[in-house]
Design a protein around this motif. Sequence first.
Motif, PDB file in Angstrom:
ATOM      1  N   ASP A 196      51.460  35.931  40.355  1.00 20.44           N
ATOM      2  CA  ASP A 196      52.096  36.882  41.263  1.00 20.44           C
ATOM      3  C   ASP A 196      51.564  38.297  41.056  1.00 20.44           C
ATOM      4  O   ASP A 196      51.599  39.111  41.980  1.00 20.44           O
ATOM      5  CB  ASP A 196      53.620  36.851  41.116  1.00 20.44           C
ATOM      6  N   GLY A 197      51.054  38.605  39.864  1.00 17.21           N
ATOM      7  CA  GLY A 197      50.466  39.917  39.635  1.00 17.21           C
ATOM      8  C   GLY A 197      49.226  40.157  40.465  1.00 17.21           C
ATOM      9  O   GLY A 197      48.797  41.300  40.647  1.00 17.21           O
ATOM     10  N   PHE A 198      48.647  39.060  41.011  1.00 26.66           N
ATOM     11  CA  PHE A 198      47.493  39.167  41.907  1.00 26.66           C
ATOM     12  C   PHE A 198      47.923  39.150  43.367  1.00 26.66           C
ATOM     13  O   PHE A 198      47.636  40.078  44.121  1.00 26.66           O
ATOM     14  CB  PHE A 198      46.514  38.026  41.617  1.00 26.66           C
ATOM     15  N   TRP A 199      48.644  38.093  43.772  1.00 28.72           N
ATOM     16  CA  TRP A 199      48.949  37.977  45.213  1.00 28.72           C
ATOM     17  C   TRP A 199      49.928  39.024  45.715  1.00 28.72           C
ATOM     18  O   TRP A 199      49.997  39.293  46.926  1.00 28.72           O
ATOM     19  CB  TRP A 199      49.422  36.570  45.577  1.00 28.72           C
ATOM     20  N   GLU A 200      50.682  39.636  44.807  1.00 27.42           N
ATOM     21  CA  GLU A 200      51.618  40.677  45.228  1.00 27.42           C
ATOM     22  C   GLU A 200      50.887  41.861  45.866  1.00 27.42           C
ATOM     23  O   GLU A 200      51.451  42.558  46.713  1.00 27.42           O
ATOM     24  CB  GLU A 200      52.431  41.158  44.032  1.00 27.42           C
ATOM     25  N   LEU A 224      38.390  41.538  46.081  1.00 20.56           N
ATOM     26  CA  LEU A 224      39.844  41.437  46.078  1.00 20.56           C
ATOM     27  C   LEU A 224      40.456  42.195  44.901  1.00 20.56           C
ATOM     28  O   LEU A 224      41.520  42.811  45.026  1.00 20.56           O
ATOM     29  CB  LEU A 224      40.268  39.969  46.046  1.00 20.56           C
ATOM     30  N   GLU A 225      39.784  42.167  43.760  1.00 20.27           N
ATOM     31  CA  GLU A 225      40.297  42.912  42.600  1.00 20.27           C
ATOM     32  C   GLU A 225      40.256  44.416  42.869  1.00 20.27           C
ATOM     33  O   GLU A 225      41.170  45.151  42.465  1.00 20.27           O
ATOM     34  CB  GLU A 225      39.504  42.577  41.342  1.00 20.27           C
ATOM     35  N   LYS A 226      39.226  44.879  43.550  1.00 23.31           N
ATOM     36  CA  LYS A 226      39.161  46.299  43.888  1.00 23.31           C
ATOM     37  C   LYS A 226      40.322  46.694  44.797  1.00 23.31           C
ATOM     38  O   LYS A 226      40.917  47.766  44.631  1.00 23.31           O
ATOM     39  CB  LYS A 226      37.824  46.611  44.558  1.00 23.31           C
ATOM     40  N   LEU A 227      40.657  45.837  45.759  1.00 21.79           N
ATOM     41  CA  LEU A 227      41.811  46.113  46.621  1.00 21.79           C
ATOM     42  C   LEU A 227      43.083  46.208  45.785  1.00 21.79           C
ATOM     43  O   LEU A 227      43.897  47.120  45.953  1.00 21.79           O
ATOM     44  CB  LEU A 227      41.970  44.998  47.662  1.00 21.79           C
TER      45      LEU A 227
END
Length: 247
Positions: A196-200, A224-227
């Motif tokens: 959830d720490g990612f998709w949030e 995606l990590e930059k976003l």
Amino acid sequence: MKINVASVCKQGGRTYNQDYVTHLIQGDKACFVVCDGLGSYVGSEVASMLCADKIKKLFKKGVSDNGDIASTEFSLKTIQSAHNHVVKYKEKNPIISSSCTTVACIITDLKSTVMSHIGDSRIYFFDSGKLKYQSKDHSVAQLAVDRGECTLRDIRKHKDQNKLTRVLGSNYYTEPDVVTESTPLKSGDSLILCTDGFWEYVYEEEMENAFATYKTPNEVLNHLEKLLLTRVPSNNDNYTAIIVTIN
């Protein structure tokens, strides 16, 4: 066909990392696992590690035994074995007796793909870059979505987003949700497993756009990590993701 993988597992703004990611590819068979130890329970980083490593070990044995690893039955048995493994470890180490974890797992032989999860670590399946399947969170916030009180997109902001209704390693076992994609994987298909720490902080349409724009899983993940990093607060949660592409 070739299975390509990229992953990230970082502690974010927290003092330690309770997420865990692992995978194993053996020929045309592969296993991918993401776990997120529950932050408010001591030792949950141990629970997440034990769960993921046990699943990978059982997958490896299943492959060597020529078992039907891409089946609902195998995934159910594997997840329950991981739960039992965590519980037995906790019995010998009572200081972490309250620890537990989420789990998201994909096992495939390219002909069939089995996706199973407990908690709010998610699985996304993309057919030629378009979202085809998204796992359903086991959380109080998801119940609000089911009742029509909240949209799936806004679940990220719900006050009960981190209150889970199903976890692995607790005092009683709850089965995972298991979905099987019986259509063989083909070039252009892709998968994401993430906590959830990612998709949030990353939206589904952005995942689709990334697959349309970039060729490799590393490029997709970096984008995606930059976003994510432009949106997270200073005390953001651990975040983990594994990107799988087929070509």
